[in-house]
Design a protein around this motif. Structure first.
Motif, PDB file in Angstrom:
ATOM      1  N   THR A 106      25.877 105.470   7.069  1.00  0.00           N
ATOM      2  CA  THR A 106      25.207 106.288   8.069  1.00  0.00           C
ATOM      3  C   THR A 106      24.288 107.304   7.398  1.00  0.00           C
ATOM      4  O   THR A 106      23.150 107.490   7.835  1.00  0.00           O
ATOM      5  CB  THR A 106      26.249 106.995   8.959  1.00  0.00           C
TER       6      THR A 106
ATOM      7  N   LEU B 179      28.910 104.352  10.598  1.00  0.00           N
ATOM      8  CA  LEU B 179      30.135 104.970  11.072  1.00  0.00           C
ATOM      9  C   LEU B 179      30.418 104.695  12.554  1.00  0.00           C
ATOM     10  O   LEU B 179      31.555 104.421  12.943  1.00  0.00           O
ATOM     11  CB  LEU B 179      30.032 106.481  10.822  1.00  0.00           C
TER      12      LEU B 179
ATOM     13  N   TRP C  68      22.114 108.906  13.498  1.00  0.00           N
ATOM     14  CA  TRP C  68      23.530 109.236  13.348  1.00  0.00           C
ATOM     15  C   TRP C  68      24.359 108.604  14.469  1.00  0.00           C
ATOM     16  O   TRP C  68      25.451 108.107  14.247  1.00  0.00           O
ATOM     17  CB  TRP C  68      23.723 110.764  13.337  1.00  0.00           C
TER      18      TRP C  68
ATOM     19  N   ALA D  45      33.348 112.563  12.540  1.00  0.00           N
ATOM     20  CA  ALA D  45      32.063 111.918  12.817  1.00  0.00           C
ATOM     21  C   ALA D  45      31.110 112.797  13.614  1.00  0.00           C
ATOM     22  O   ALA D  45      29.926 112.510  13.703  1.00  0.00           O
ATOM     23  CB  ALA D  45      32.298 110.612  13.572  1.00  0.00           C
TER      24      ALA D  45
ATOM     25  N   THR E 272      39.111 111.119  13.585  1.00  0.00           N
ATOM     26  CA  THR E 272      37.856 110.402  13.323  1.00  0.00           C
ATOM     27  C   THR E 272      36.726 110.974  14.175  1.00  0.00           C
ATOM     28  O   THR E 272      35.596 111.104  13.703  1.00  0.00           O
ATOM     29  CB  THR E 272      37.975 108.889  13.624  1.00  0.00           C
TER      30      THR E 272
ATOM     31  N   TYR F 100      30.533 106.136   6.455  1.00  0.00           N
ATOM     32  CA  TYR F 100      29.907 107.450   6.343  1.00  0.00           C
ATOM     33  C   TYR F 100      28.689 107.385   5.435  1.00  0.00           C
ATOM     34  O   TYR F 100      27.607 107.881   5.770  1.00  0.00           O
ATOM     35  CB  TYR F 100      30.920 108.444   5.774  1.00  0.00           C
TER      36      TYR F 100
END
Lengths: 316, 296
Positions: free
Chosen positions: B79, B227, B209, B270, B266, B76
């Motif tokens: 990213t 991520l 992202w 995300a 997850t 995370y």
């Protein structure tokens, strides 16, 4: 200050050079800004194009491009005579042709339907929802596809409910392309419709009023006003799409395929990735890649030429 | 304007509304399914079959496992780094390029435009790019995920179109006041093209992202993984016969049952940040796709 003397020398063969020098001095900050941008394009776009010479070599990282042996068209020959060439070329073309036949018209249809909605709130809500899949990452989309299509997944639950049998759908060679193309349409149709809605938003409302006075109903307005307004956009986008007919969607292929489905799923770019990067056959990979992008570029030139000649629309 | 509706038109209208409503549900459902599943009690979810109309029971155990997983946390943060640093550099470079290409009397403009637009249709491809990254010493560094994509040609062209629409008068009066091109770009052009800039920022940020492929081929060090690459291991690799270590390590100490909800949690963790941002930029999207911007 030498520059101040030169403007009169128009017929001088050096005139262009001196004019350029003057241009650079006058716009020195603009050119200063251009430097990093030009450097970026040269290093990260044009150097790799130059690097394609390794397609004609037996490139070895130790010897470098200068020291590696030249083999001419050997790698192209090896590829085209290999049993995989037909499979990957066929799969590349089939997946892309399916995407164009089913995926290309979908956003046009959606834009036309949305355009007929008069309740702005409803229209905007549907639009917002339809953009959402575009923003979900490919990894997550593929993760969801894997989960939904596995034999215990929600799609199989529905199939069983209607009397079918459970199966892992992504492992089925007959279904791979269907799943690939339809999930792509699901993800991009809303986003793709924006450009058509943008084109429609510039349309003069008087056209509708005038035709309405002439007695045209909404269906005839759709056929004679709304759709024709989209034709230039459709043509340009179609040419651009053809410009990627050999390269679209390969990251998604790599996420979704596996050795069991290579027969229908393996495309040229995924083959390049496996042979070139994973097995480190750099020259062979570069050759297959060059074969792919050259054919693609030729198709683009041809489509652009045809469109300019027959429809008066072209990219350049 | 008032129009008379015939019966056929009224029927079409109704059918159109119903169709679009169903279409909206189809767009929305997969994400709702994931959300409901992520909030379900693992044992109830494992027994459930078919469409989810809501969470089955209620449990946040999956989220606890996911948010305590050090790999996810590192991913995370990585990213976030790629998104913030990458996007700032992207916008800076793209704005400079767009400014240069939007000047009216620049002798080298045409060759520069051709040089840029050509890259949209032809490139070296995967292998030469990969070798270049190794050659430049960017392999297995964070820069490998930022520098090669500094300018997306498409975004450059969109921004240039936005800049060209700025009235000349604004720049000229600034020039008379002695402003140089950097001042004009950052103090005048960028502020008046806010809408275009917003769209470009969104495009780049979402791109960073969601990116995973370059990370997969350019990074070895797991400490640098974004991520999405971890997500790939959790969501996909274990079901297609790839690396399962990651998903196994996620389950340490928990019953295997939790695994059924972990996937969904997850995904939510995300994806939610992006899904919260895009609706706010939505009114600007049309600016990013105008047809005029496409023709070289």
């Amino acid at each position: 200050m030498e520059l101040a003397k030169t403007p009169g020398a128009k017929r001088n063969p050096n005139a262009k050079v001196s004019r350029l020098r003057k241009d650079i001095v006058m716009n020195k900050y603009v050119y200063l800004m251009a430097l990093p941008v030009i450097a970026y394009f040269l290093i990260f776009h044009y150097a790799p194009i130059g690097g394609l010479v390794i397609a004609f070599q037996n490139f070895s990282a130790f010897k470098g491009i200068g020291g590696s042996d030249w083999v001419g068209l050997q790698h192209f020959q090896d590829f085209l005579t290999s049993p995989y060439a037909f499979r990957v070329i066929r799969n590349t073309l089939m997946i892309n042709v399916y995407q164009i036949i089913f995926g290309f018209p979908a956003p046009i249809l959606l834009a036309l339907l949305l355009n007929e909605i008069r309740v702005q709130l409803f229209k905007r809500a549907i639009q917002t929802i339809s953009y959402m899949p575009h923003f979900i990452s490919l990894v997550v989309i593929c993760g969801m596809l894997v989960d939904f299509t596995q034999s215990e997944g929600v799609i199989n639950d529905i199939i069983v409910f209607f009397g079918g049998e459970r199966a892992n759908l992504l492992m089925d060679t007959d279904l791979f392309r269907t799943i690939f193309v339809s999930s792509g349409i699901w993800q991009e149709v809303g986003w793709g419709s924006i450009i058509y809605l943008a084109a429609l938003s510039t349309l003069d409302p008087h056209l509708y009023e005038a035709s309405s006075i002439d007695g045209a109903g909404r269906f005839r307005q759709l056929v004679h006003i709304t759709f024709p307004a989209l034709v230039p956009t459709i043509l340009i986008l179609l040419i651009m799409r053809m410009g990627h007919i050999m390269s679209e969607g390969f990251e998604k292929i790599i996420l979704l395929y596996n050795p069991l489905t290579y027969e229908t799923a393996d495309v040229i770019s995924s083959y390049v990735y496996r042979r070139g990067i994973q097995e480190a056959n750099y020259s062979f990979g570069a050759a297959v890649g060059l074969f792919n992008s050259s054919i693609n570029f030729i198709i683009l030139l041809a489509v652009n030429y045809l469109s300019r000649k027959y429809a008066k629309e072209s990219l350049w | 304007m008032k129009r008379k509706f015939s019966l056929g038109e009224a029927a079409f209208d109704t059918a159109n509304h119903v169709f679009l409503l169903l279409f909206g549900l189809v767009c929305l459902y997969p994400m709702l399914h994931v959300l409901f599943a992520s909030l379900s009690a693992p044992s109830r979810l494992a027994q459930h079959s078919g469409i989810l109309w809501g969470p089955q029971g209620f449990s946040l155990v999956g989220y606890e496992v996911v948010l305590q997983n050090p790999n996810i946390l590192t991913g995370y943060l990585n990213t976030l780094f790629y998104v913030v640093v990458g996007t700032v550099l992207n916008v800076l470079m793209t704005a400079m390029g767009a400014y240069v290409l939007s000047r009216k009397n620049l002798m080298l403009k045409k060759p520069m435009v051709i040089m840029v637009v050509f890259t949209m249709y032809f490139g070296g491809g995967l292998i030469p790019n990969f070798l270049l990254i190794k050659e430049l010493g960017l392999y297995d560094t964070r820069l490998a995920l930022i520098v090669p994509g500094l300018i997306a040609t498409w975004n450059l062209i969109v921004m240039r179109t936005g800049f060209m629409a700025v009235p000349d008068g604004l720049e000229e009066s600034a020039k008379i006041d002695g402003a140089n091109d950097f001042t004009i770009l950052f103090r005048i052009i960028l502020p008046v093209t806010k809408a275009t800039v917003a769209v470009i920022v969104l495009f780049y940020a979402v791109g960073h992202w969601n990116a995973w492929f370059n990370a997969m081929i350019y990074l070895r060090d797991r400490e640098l993984y974004p991520l999405q690459l971890l997500l790939r291991e959790i969501l996909i690799a274990n079901s297609t016969g790839g690396n399962t270590i990651e998903s196994v390590s996620l389950m340490e100490g928990d019953q295997a049952l939790v695994y059924v909800v972990i996937k969904y949690c997850t995904i939510i963790v995300a994806t939610v940040p992006i899904l919260f941002i895009y609706p706010f930029c939505q009114k600007y999207f049309m600016k990013g796709v105008m047809l005029g911007s496409m023709k070289g």
